[in-house]
Design a protein around this motif. Structure first.
Motif: not given
Length: 719
Positions: A367, A369, A372-373
Motif C-alpha cells: 500500500n 500511500q 509513504e505516510e
C-alpha cells in the motif's frame, strides 16, 4: 543379552584366526555392538526410573516453580540421577539399580560413583543416605564432562586448567622445528580448539582469554623454547581475516560470544526441548527468548547465554509473510547491514507490517500511500527490496548473515568481530596491500613460501633497518655489499649480490626492476607471472622460490658466516621447485587414477626418442652433491633401432658446481662415442650436441630441458 554370551571370538595371528574365545562377563569396550546394546539397556533403565517417578517413589529436582522435574540424565558413558534427600527416594533408586543389574548384566561401580547433596542437608542424613546407596565418595566441587560442577566468585580458578593445557601444548610445540605454516595449523586446529567446549557453555572471564591469547602469541613469534621472538605484528592485527591482510587467528572473546549465540539460537528454534523448557520456566516464563534479560540470583550458565543472545539479536531479522506478527517499529525487518527496524517519527504509534499490505485476493501488493505516510524515504527504498509472497504464510525469524537463514558460528563470529572493529577504530590491518596478500594465499605453492611473502608485505622480516626500528642498536649496513642500508627490498632485489642471482637465472621474461625501491611493486610483478600465457609452471613458480632462497642465504651469512655463491642459490631454488612440482603432479595423478596428468612438459620426458637413420644417440647425465661437491656421470650409446652399444658410469671427483659436473659428463660421453668410431652422434643431456665428422661441423645448443637454466643461447655453428 543373549547375543553377548553366545558369540565367540578368534584372534588373528599373522593373518590367520587362532583360538576360540567365549565371553562370560559381558560385552567389552570397543566392540561394534557396544553402542547399540548400551542404548537399548539405557532406554530400559530410563523407563524404569519414569515408572518410579509416576508412582511417586522418586521425585526429581525442580529449579523453580512451574519448572519440569528432572529425575535422570543419560550421556554416552555416564549417567546422572536426581531425587529428594530422604529414605524413600534413595531406597526406590537403589531398588531400580538392583533390578537393572539383574536383567542387564551391568553393575554400577560404587568406587567410581559420587553423590552430591544440597547445602541444607544435615551431615547425619547424608551419612544415612550414603549407606542406603552404597556410595561413600562425595562430589560437587570438581568437574563433570570437562566442565566445573559448581561456580563461585573466583571463576579464573575454575578455568585455570584450560590455561595449563594450552601452556603445556605450546611449550611442547616450541621444542619442535615448525615453520610459520606449521605453527598456523597448530594454533588454529589445536590451540584455539582446546577451550571451545567450555566457551560454548560459559562466558570465559577476560583474564582467561587474554592469557590464552598471550600464550598463542608467544608461540607464534618465538623461535624456540628459550628464544624469545620479536612480535612484528600485534596479535589483534593478526586476527583480521586473510582477505583483509591478517592471518585469521580467532579473537577469543568474540568467538566465545558467537558460540554462546548458538545456544540462544537453539532456545529460539527448539522451544520444546528439556533444556529450553527449563530455561523458559526459570528465566523468561511470561516472555520470549528474544525478550529475556539478566535476572537476580541467575546462574552463570544463564548469564553466559544472555551474552550470546545480545549478539544473536543484532543479526536476526523478520522475513515477511502475512505481516501479522511483525511490528513496523519494533522488529528488525528492513534488509540492510545490520537488519533494522523502521525509523519512527515523534508521535507515531507502532503498527504491524500487514497494515502496509493490500490484499486483492489473487495478488498482494504494498500500500504505497500508507507506506509513504509511515516510512521515511530511506526506509521506503529498503522496502522495495523485500519480496512479498503472493500466498499468505506466517512471518518467520531468520539469521540475516547466512544464505540459509540458519545461525552459524562462523557468520556470528564475523558479525561480532566487525562490531568490535567499529567500536575500536584504532585497530588497523597489518602493513601491506590486502589484494596482493589474497593473491599470495591463492597460489599453488608451499604454505611456508606463502607465509614468507606475507611477512615480506607485512614488513615482518628481521632486516637491519627493521631491527633498528624495534630499538636494537646494530649496524644498518647490508653485510653483503656494505654499500647501502639493509631494507627488505634491498636484501631480496636491489643488493648487488641479489641482482647477480636474478640475472644469471636467465628468466625468459625479466619481470623485475631491480633498481625499484618499492617492495610491494616487486612482489606484484612476481605475481603477474602467474597469469602469463606461454610459460610453464616451472617458469612461473621459480622466481617465487628464488627470492626465498636469497633470504635463506642471507640468514646463513648472518648467523653461520657461510657465503653462498649466486649460481648455487639458483640451483637450490631450481631443485626446490622441481621437487614441489613432482610431488604435486604425483598427488594429482593419484587423484585422477592415472600416472600422467598432462603436465609432462614440466619435467623431463622419460620416453626415449630414437635418432634418424644413420645417426647414433648418446644419453648422459651427471649427479652433484652440494655438501661434499662429489660428482658422478653415466652414459649409454644406442643406434636408431634402440640397440645399446655402450654404457657405464664413472666417478668424476670434485666439481665446483652442477654445471661443471654436466660438462665433465659430456666430455666422458664424447670420449666413449669416439672410441667406438662413430661418425654421426647426438649427445643428449642437459644440453644437446650433434657431431658430424663427415662435414667437420659441430652444432651446439645449450637448453635446460626444464625450460630454464643458467646457460641459454641460440644454436651456434663451430668449425
Amino acid at each position: 543379552m543373549a547375543t553377548v554370551t553366545t558369540v565367540e571370538y578368534s584372534v588373528l595371528v599373522n593373518g590367520n584366526p587362532q583360538g576360540r574365545i567365549k565371553p562370560e562377563r559381558g560385552l567389552r569396550q570397543g566392540d561394534p555392538l557396544s553402542p547399540y546394546l548400551y542404548i537399548l539397556c539405557a532406554d530400559v533403565l530410563s523407563h524404569m526410573i519414569d515408572t518410579k517417578t509416576r508412582r511417586g517413589d522418586i521425585r526429581g529436582i525442580r529449579i523453580g516453580n512451574g519448572v519440569p522435574a528432572v529425575s535422570h540424565l543419560l550421556f554416552a558413558d555416564d549417567s546422572l540421577f536426581f531425587c529428594q534427600a530422604n529414605n524413600r527416594n534413595c531406597k526406590a533408586l537403589k531398588d531400580t539399580f538392583r533390578v537393572y543389574e539383574e536383567w542387564s548384566g551391568q553393575q554400577i561401580n560404587p568406587m567410581k560413583s559420587t553423590i552430591t547433596f544440597g547445602s541444607r542437608i544435615p551431615g547425619d542424613l547424608q551419612n544415612r543416605l550414603k549407606g542406603i546407596l552404597g556410595i561413600n565418595k562425595q562430589g560437587g566441587g570438581g568437574k563433570y564432562l570437562g566442565l566445573p560442577e559448581q561456580f563461585g566468585r573466583k571463576k579464573k580458578e575454575m578455568f585455570q586448567s584450560i590455561i595449563n593445557k594450552v601452556g603445556q601444548k605450546t611449550s611442547d610445540w616450541s621444542g619442535k622445528f615448525l615453520s610459520y605454516a606449521g605453527k598456523e595449523v597448530m594454533i588454529k586446529s589445536v590451540g584455539v580448539a582446546m577451550p571451545v567446549f567450555s566457551m560454548s557453555c560459559f562466558k570465559l572471564p577476560a583474564n582467561i582469554t587474554d592469557e590464552i591469547s598471550s600464550l598463542l602469541m608467544r608461540f607464534w613469534w618465538d623461535k624456540g623454547d628459550k628464544n624469545r621472538g620479536i612480535p612484528w605484528v600485534a596479535w589483534k592485527r593478526l586476527q583480521f581475516s586473510k582477505r583483509d591482510g591478517g592471518l585469521g587467528f580467532r579473537d577469543l572473546p568474540r568467538f566465545n560470544d558467537a558460540l554462546l549465540a548458538k545456544q540462544a539460537w537453539r532456545l529460539l528454534k527448539h522451544p520444546h526441548t528439556l533444556f529450553a523448557r527449563l530455561m523458559k520456566a526459570r528465566y523468561y516464563k511470561d516472555t520470549t527468548i528474544l525478550e529475556a534479560k539478566h535476572r537476580t540470583n541467575e546462574s552463570y550458565g544463564w548469564s553466559s547465554i544472555v551474552t550470546g543472545l545480545t549478539l544473536l539479536k543484532k543479526g536476526l531479522k523478520k522475513v515477511i509473510g502475512d505481516g501479522e506478527t511483525t511490528r513496523v517499529f519494533g522488529d528488525n525487518w528492513l534488509p540492510c547491514h545490520p537488519p533494522k527496524t523502521a525509523t519512527r517519527h515523534a508521535g507515531q504509534e507502532d503498527i504491524f507490517v500487514k497494515d502496509l499490505i493490500v490484499d486483492f485476493g489473487s495478488s498482494r501488493k504494498w500500500n504505497m500511500q500508507m507506506v509513504e505516510e509511515t516510512l521515511t524515504p530511506a526506509d521506503q527504498n529498503l522496502l522495495q527490496r523485500i519480496y512479498l509472497p503472493q500466498n499468505k504464510k506466517q512471518d518467520c525469524t531468520v539469521w540475516g548473515y547466512d544464505k540459509s537463514g540458519v545461525y552459524t558460528v562462523k557468520s556470528g563470529y564475523w558479525l561480532a568481530f566487525r562490531k568490535h572493529l567499529q567500536d575500536n577504530p584504532n585497530i588497523l590491518i597489518p602493513h601491506g596491500d590486502p589484494v596482493l596478500k589474497e593473491k599470495i594465499w591463492r597460489l599453488q605453492i608451499m604454505p611456508k613460501i606463502k607465509h614468507f611473502y606475507w611477512r615480506v608485505l607485512s614488513q615482518a622480516i628481521p632486516t637491519a633497518t627493521r631491527l633498528i626500528s624495534r630499538g636494537m642498536n646494530i649496524d644498518r649496513t647490508c653485510q653483503r655489499c656494505c654499500a647501502a642500508d639493509e631494507t627488505i627490498n634491498h636484501t631480496l632485489f636491489s643488493c648487488p649480490h641479489s641482482v647477480m642471482v636474478w640475472r644469471i637465472c636467465n628468466l625468459p621474461w625479466q619481470p623485475l626492476n631491480l633498481h625499484d625501491d618499492n617492495c610491494d611493486e616487486q612482489v606484484s610483478k612476481l605475481l603477474e607471472l602467474q597469469n602469463m600465457r606461454g610459460l610453464t609452471d616451472f617458469q612461473k613458480l621459480f622466481p617465487l622460490w628464488l627470492a626465498w632462497r636469497i633470504w635463506k642465504s642471507r640468514c646463513r651469512l648472518i648467523f653461520r658466516k657461510e657465503v653462498t655463491l649466486p649460481h648455487l642459490i639458483v640451483q637450490q631454488a631450481q631443485g626446490d621447485v622441481l621437487e614441489w612440482l613432482k610431488s604435486r603432479d604425483t598427488l594429482h595423478s593419484q587423484a585422477a587414477g592415472s600416472g600422467n596428468n598432462g603436465s609432462g612438459s614440466l619435467t623431463r620426458n622419460l620416453t626415449w626418442q630414437r635418432p634418424t637413420l644413420g645417426f647414433h644417440k648418446c644419453n648422459f647425465d651427471a649427479s652433484f652433491n652440494l655438501h661434499s661437491n662429489l660428482s658422478m656421470a653415466g652414459w649409454i650409446v644406442r643406434d636408431h633401432a634402440g640397440v645399446a652399444l655402450s654404457w657405464g658410469t664413472t666417478n668424476l671427483g670434485l666439481s665446483s658446481s652442477s654445471l661443471e659436473a654436466e660438462a665433465k659428463a659430456l666430455l666422458i660421453a664424447m670420449q666413449q662415442a669416439w672410441s667406438l668410431g662413430l661418425d654421426h652422434v647426438i649427445f643428449e643431456g642437459d644440453c644437446k650436441i650433434l657431431i658430424d665428422k663427415t662435414t667437420n661441423l659441430v652444432f651446439v645448443r645449450f637448453i635446460d630441458l626444464n625450460g630454464i637454466g643458467i646457460l641459454h643461447a641460440e644454436p651456434a655453428v663451430y668449425r
